[in-house]
Design an enzyme around this catalytic site. Sequence first.
Site, short mmCIF file in Angstrom:
data_model
loop_
_atom_site.label_atom_id
_atom_site.label_comp_id
_atom_site.label_asym_id
_atom_site.label_seq_id
_atom_site.Cartn_x
_atom_site.Cartn_y
_atom_site.Cartn_z
N THR A 88 0.86 -1.14 -0.12
CA THR A 88 -0.06 0.02 0.10
C THR A 88 0.84 1.11 0.10
O THR A 88 0.63 2.26 -0.94
CB THR A 88 -0.99 0.11 1.23
OG1 THR A 88 -1.78 -1.05 1.13
CG2 THR A 88 -1.85 1.42 1.01
N TRP A 130 0.61 -9.96 4.24
CA TRP A 130 -0.07 -9.27 2.95
C TRP A 130 0.60 -9.98 1.70
O TRP A 130 0.12 -9.93 0.45
CB TRP A 130 -0.19 -7.90 3.07
CG TRP A 130 -1.10 -7.11 3.48
CD1 TRP A 130 -2.18 -6.34 2.97
CD2 TRP A 130 -1.36 -7.01 5.00
NE1 TRP A 130 -3.11 -5.79 3.80
CE2 TRP A 130 -2.48 -6.11 5.13
CE3 TRP A 130 -0.52 -7.19 6.20
CZ2 TRP A 130 -3.03 -5.85 6.44
CZ3 TRP A 130 -1.03 -6.89 7.32
CH2 TRP A 130 -2.16 -6.06 7.38
N ASN A 176 -6.09 -13.03 1.39
CA ASN A 176 -5.48 -12.87 0.06
C ASN A 176 -6.67 -12.22 -0.78
O ASN A 176 -7.75 -12.68 -0.56
CB ASN A 176 -5.18 -14.06 -0.72
CG ASN A 176 -4.46 -13.53 -2.32
OD1 ASN A 176 -5.04 -13.54 -2.96
ND2 ASN A 176 -3.17 -13.63 -2.09
N GLU A 177 -6.64 -11.28 -1.31
CA GLU A 177 -7.74 -10.57 -2.18
C GLU A 177 -8.49 -11.32 -3.09
O GLU A 177 -9.65 -10.87 -3.23
CB GLU A 177 -7.24 -9.17 -2.74
CG GLU A 177 -8.07 -8.24 -2.98
CD GLU A 177 -7.62 -7.06 -3.59
OE1 GLU A 177 -6.82 -6.78 -4.24
OE2 GLU A 177 -7.95 -5.58 -2.90
N GLU A 253 -10.05 -5.22 9.79
CA GLU A 253 -9.52 -3.97 9.28
C GLU A 253 -10.46 -2.88 8.89
O GLU A 253 -11.58 -3.47 8.22
CB GLU A 253 -8.76 -4.34 7.90
CG GLU A 253 -7.78 -2.93 7.32
CD GLU A 253 -7.09 -3.22 6.14
OE1 GLU A 253 -6.38 -4.60 6.36
OE2 GLU A 253 -7.22 -2.72 5.20
N ARG A 398 -14.69 4.09 2.96
CA ARG A 398 -15.22 3.22 2.51
C ARG A 398 -16.01 2.30 3.59
O ARG A 398 -15.62 2.39 4.94
CB ARG A 398 -14.58 2.31 1.74
CG ARG A 398 -13.38 1.45 2.70
CD ARG A 398 -12.27 0.58 2.26
NE ARG A 398 -11.20 1.75 1.84
CZ ARG A 398 -10.00 0.91 1.43
NH1 ARG A 398 -9.75 -0.27 1.25
NH2 ARG A 398 -9.19 1.97 1.07
#
Length: 685
Positions: A88, A130, A176-177, A253, A398
């Site tokens: 990030t 990450w 994991n995204e 998060e 968000r």
Amino acid sequence: MELLRVAVFLGLCLGACSCQAVVLSDSAGLGRGFDGIGGLSGGGATSRLLVNYAEPYRSQILDFLFKPNFGASLHILKVEIGGDAQTTDGTEPSHMHYENDENYFRGYEWWLMREAKRRNPNITLIGLPWAFPGWVGHGKSWPYDFPDITASYVVKWILGAKQYHDLDIHYVGIWNERNFDVKYIKLLRYTLDKSGLEGVRIIASDNLWQPITLSLLQDPELGGAVDVIGAHYPGTTTVKEALQTQKKLWSSEDYSSVNDEVGGGCWARILNQNYVNGFMTASDTLVRLGQTALSSCVLTTVSFSTISWNLVSSYYEDLPFARDGLMTAEEPWSGHYEVAPPIWITAHTTQFTQPGWSYLQTVGHLAQGGTYVALTDGKGSLTVVIETMTHDHSVCIRPPLPPFNVTSQNATFQLKGSFASIKELQVWRSQFNFKTKKPSFFQKLTPLTLVDGLFTLSVAEDEVYTLTTVTSGQKGSYPGSPPSARFPKQYKDNFDVRNPPFSEAPNFADQTGVFEYYLNLTDPGAHSFTLRQVLTERPITWVADADQTISVIGDHQWQNVTVSCDVFMESVKTGGVFIAARVDKGGQCVRSARGVFFWVFADGTYKVTNDLAGQTVLAEGQSGTRAYGWHTLTLTVEGQHASGLLNGYPLWKNAVVLAPPNGWAALGTHSFELAQFDNFAVLAE
């Protein structure tokens, strides 16, 4: 001390029904357990500049974050398990750059966990990777094709935390995204148990409520491996299947918003509403003003928590998500830091509760908007937190926030059960005062005296109240931090540090690759201590890391600047290094960074480009440079022209630079390759 706007009803309101009082009672049992409020360092490199603060300012910042009954008084610290990749706002080094390499002193997360534990020995510690070094995937860009290797890699980090730092990691996350891997989760649980780490719990999928919740319901073995369902930015909602699992439900998060007053309002709203809206077993039976707990609204005994990304905004202001921490500490060169509103909003909960407390069943929405939660230690202590944040003053980054209304109101509460005998409550208040722009945070008011357990509180818009039996709360303070200042226009670093406290050089922010202090035993003379880029393989990453490595430094507003550095390539024929000025992008945008990049290569050539990718060439030619020899590069950018020196002699000049107009200084390599840097210097106008 200001008088509390409260009316205690002596005879006008003897019955809860006539007053439409919210009954706070433990007679029918308790709600979910409370696991605490936390902050997240990493995901990535969000605490990078914190370590470079001089004392006493560094310790002051840490006190505002972790010291009990002082500031945020956090219960939880979650850190990134560094994976050598951009995650990030920068890269964090792995404890295993290579398969046969182990080093448990790289980076700063070990130090941060030690400092947090020193202030709060009971703090909960969480690790989450990450990204992963490239070798974990054995040539593939997916970390779970070889789950035994990945599990061993993560478990070694947990064991190293204990062996080298006496840190007990309580939870480890899986994220994991793209998706989660069932086989890996089960194997991680097996590897933890086999390694004597039965007490380390697993959070999954540390991303979304689904599809992990359905998998947990359908697979008993998976259900036995996972202890916490963690969601990112849930928008104060959950799904029924998550509730059915009987697992702990965490917003693992959240926040990720600028830490101004609106950001503080966002944090105040979600700290209450993550529980009120998202973690009731029946969302259509939320307790409202004028209603007592419904017998059909039975809550499970599992726990709940919210964790802020990020802990402290300690990275360059012009990287992505600037000032998205609970406080800001981005100027180690000046010592300046800012205790932002979210610190005191956090204190409204953390200073008057502890992990192991429980929510009451009676939590919910106030009649004219806003929410309240009540918690107890089960031994007679009671804490009530009320927030009345309006929509426009509590928008988070968000997800999108649906419209709602909040207006000033009187809220009446009746204490019953074991709380009926409470005669006095301590009162703390925060007023955002958006109209006057004169906020007042975490102010201690006159204690509230109760008669027959009944009281009415007059609450305005955009306020937070804590009413509690806990008397230890404190608004900590230090003399003001030094004034804010720009990065020094003249800066030098020869990297001559014999026993560096951290593996990174001060103020360098790695954006792709890992640059570490290095003892150069092959050159014990002028270049015995250097900065070395140590990765030789692209890591497994979820962000678009650049194909080149790069570390930035300085002031993003720099325009006219001279950058110089000694460079040493270690890849014969294929090696390449650069210094740069006016670098305009970093973080997850680093791949598209522009600037003025002065490259030399081991094949005897040079190139000047307007971008990190090397596609826009401004000049090129022969340089005579080779690997395994030191060369001094000097880059000067002034106005729309740039020139370069090699070993003190002009190599190219008058390259036209139309954009970008400003940016950081930087150094780096042409690929993931070994290279060294020494005697870095920058002079800006």
